[in-house]
Design a protein around this motif. Structure first.
Motif: not given
Length: 670
Positions: A25, A31-35, A667
């Motif tokens: 972070y 990004t949408k895959d960071s979590k 990814r």
């Protein structure tokens, strides 16, 4: 979990969160895959840190540890013989079935005879009992807990170390089994008798009789052979006279091994009869012997020696001077050398070559320079002093059996003073007393020289001893028996037979019976190349001998009581020799019916326990339950247990890392 572990774990969580935040972070745009990536990375990092920290927590467990109670029962035949086997079983059962004792203690049940056993079936048939070893084994079985040993026994031990003073790490509580009331009893404690006697002579027998009765008791001693009474004597015990020594003579009228039985007639009400009879045996030899008395100087001793020897009808004594032996071709069975000098040189050299046994008598006219140079087994440092030597009887003389005939009252012998030494260890029958002062110098000694045996008397005027015995007793019998015992000892030591047998005349039932035989060649050396066979009771089936320790030997087992005859045959020659022995019923466990309370009391005292009797179960139970030493111990066990199972944690780390790698690969981020 302890404080340090908790603190490190919180720090690991904070560090993992910060590290993941920084990577996904702060350092790059989310990004949408960071979590998903941050979650998997958080699990991996935190798992690795927790694996290194390995947080633990304490686990406490409370245990109740009972003291041990070892119940040990005497399983020997003495319990059944005394009639207390049922009582012993019932006392043991009281312990096994008592709920309070079983709740308080971990109770283990054992029995013992010669060794300890976990066999709970009590037969009371063990032939031996060893209390020392039983207690020793029980102590080795106990752990670090304080334990108690309850010993049900009569305390009679047949073999093993004395248990009364043994050390025990656990207190022992003996329970006496048996009748502690002393039973009135008389018996024969010991019989002393020579193994051999000569035909047509009388041989001595010495018996020791004992009583524990506190009143006058009349009995009779009977000695019989083959059921025929040979001797009877009245015996009277009193409250003060509880031990009687009885000496007597029996006639040697039959050649071979003769078996005798001594019986003490029981008095009214006597229950223990096992020790009232004992068997013994004597081998009667038919030996026509001619003995040479060699002298140079005339002395009254010579006539006395000849007369004393010839009181035995199987012996003839001949007086000879050394020069006469050159013309005599006869080989005498024994030589008595009286005050030897240089004229004895040729004779002594011949006897040395033959390894013959010798009876030497020295005195004031002995040539000690010659005798010392002859090297015949002893040496005397000469002095010019002649002294009166009084005799002192030595009780520990054991070369052969002989009794004290009142030597302390005998007149002195005349001899020269000087230090005496022997080549081999001698046995002193009489030592010298000078002016009533005891010395360690021998007056009459038996010794060994190479393969021969000898007797030496260091003094002259022995004829005075024979006269003294006649004055005291009105008979020469005691002295002649004493003197002929010396002659017999020397004659029987000569190996004149091709085959000699060695065995005991009386064996106890269940005792191994060993018969030994020795065979000699023409040079009187042991020969072990013959085939010997043992035949029992004229059996057609012979048992071969085997060689053991330079002798032939055969062993017999499980023979019932009775009289047995046997023959030993040499299959390589015509040599055959027989003998007989008796097997008597015997159990050492039956020797005493009374419990050994004294030793059991000492055992209890020395171990920190207490003695009880068979009817005091309740008292012993109270002692065991109320004694603070035997309280149940509460133990708290604390264990450190890992909060996380490292195997599962390691698997989770591998799984999270693998998923993160696959997701990143999918990814296109790698």
């Amino acid at each position: 979990m302890n404080t340090s572990g908790l603190l490190l774990s919180l720090m690991a969580v904070v560090f993992s969160v910060i590290l993941v935040y920084y990577q996904y972070y702060y350092r790059q745009k989310p990004t949408k895959d960071s979590k998903a990536f941050s979650f998997l990375r958080l699990i991996s990092v935190l798992g690795i840190l927790m694996l290194l920290i390995n947080p633990k927590f304490e686990s406490k467990r409370i245990e109740l540890q009972k003291p041990q109670l070892f119940l040990t029962v005497d399983n020997s035949a003495s319990i059944s013989h005394s009639g207390f086997s049922k009582i012993s079983r019932s006392v043991r059962q009281l312990f096994l079935e008592d709920k309070e004792l079983n709740k308080r203690f971990d109770l283990s049940n054992f029995s013992f005879g010669a060794t300890i056993s976990t066999d709970t079936l009590l037969q009371f048939d063990r032939d031996h009992s060893n209390l020392f070893k039983a207690i020793q084994d029980i102590n080795s079985l106990s752990d670090d807990r304080l334990s108690a040993i309850v010993l049900l026994s009569d305390g009679n031990q047949t073999y093993g170390s004395n248990y009364a003073y043994m050390s025990s790490k656990n207190p022992i509580f003996p329970v006496v089994i048996g009748d502690t009331t002393a039973r009135a009893d008389i018996g024969i404690s010991r019989i002393n008798v020579n193994a051999y006697a000569t035909l047509e002579n009388n041989f001595p027998v010495e018996l020791f009789l004992n009583s524990n009765v506190n009143q006058d008791v009349k009995s009779s001693l009977i000695i019989e052979r083959n059921g025929v009474e040979l001797y009877r004597s009245n015996v009277n015990f009193t409250e003060k006279k509880k031990s009687i020594k009885l000496s007597l003579y029996l006639a040697a009228d039959t050649v071979g091994m003769q078996l005798f039985k001594a019986r003490l007639i029981p008095f009214d009400g006597e229950r223990e009869l096992t020790n009232n009879s004992r068997s013994f045996g004597v081998e009667i030899l038919d030996e026509q012997a001619e003995i040479a008395i060699v002298y140079k100087v005339l002395h009254p001793d010579l006539g006395m020696i000849k007369r004393s020897i010839e009181t035995n009808k199987q012996r003839r004594a001949v007086l000879l001077q050394p020069r006469e032996l050159d013309s005599v071709s006869k080989d005498y069975s024994l030589y008595v050398l009286y005050q030897p000098d240089k004229s004895f040189k040729g004779l002594i050299e011949q006897l040395e070559l033959k390894q013959s046994n010798l009876f030497i008598i020295t005195g004031s006219q002995t040539d000690w320079d010659f005798l010392n140079d002859a090297h015949i087994g002893f040496y005397k440092e000469m002095t010019a002093v002649t002294e009166n030597l009084f005799p002192a009887f030595e009780n520990d003389f054991n070369a052969f059996y002989i009794e004290d005939i009142g030597f302390e009252f005998f007149p002195p012998l005349k001899g020269q003073l000087g230090r005496i030494s022997f080549n081999q260890n001698p046995g002193f029958l009489l030592t010298q007393k000078i002016d009533n002062i005891a010395t360690n110098s021998p007056l009459l000694a038996a010794y060994r020289h190479n393969e021969a045996k000898g007797v030496v008397l260091f003094g002259e005027n022995i004829w005075k001893w024979r006269i003294h015995c006649f004055s005291a007793d009105g008979s020469f019998e005691k002295f002649d028996q004493f003197f002929n015992s010396l002659i017999q000892f020397l004659q029987l030591s000569n190996r004149e037979q091709d085959l000699d047998l060695f065995y005991k005349p009386v064996y106890h039932e269940k005792e191994p019976i060993r018969i030994q035989a020795k065979k000699y060649d023409s040079n009187l050396k042991i020969a072990l190349n013959s085939t010997l066979v043992f035949e029992l009771n004229d059996s057609l089936k012979g048992v071969p001998f085997y060689v053991e320790n330079d002798a032939y030997e055969v062993q017999l087992k499980n023979l019932k009581d009775g009289v047995y005859t046997f023959k030993v045959k040499d299959l390589d020659s015509d040599i055959e020799k027989g003998g007989s022995f008796e097997v008597v019923p015997f159990s050492i466990e039956q020797e005493s019916e009374e419990p050994n309370v004294e030793d059991l009391s000492l055992l209890a005292l020395n171990s920190g326990g207490k003695l009880y009797y068979q009817d005091q179960f309740d008292a012993l139970k109270s002692e065991l339950l109320e004694n603070p030493r035997f309280r149940t111990i509460e133990k708290v066990r604390t264990n450190l247990i890992s909060l996380i199972d490292w195997r599962w944690l390691l698997g989770l780390i591998v799984l999270s890392l693998s998923l993160e790698w696959l997701l990143r690969k999918y990814r296109g981020m790698i």
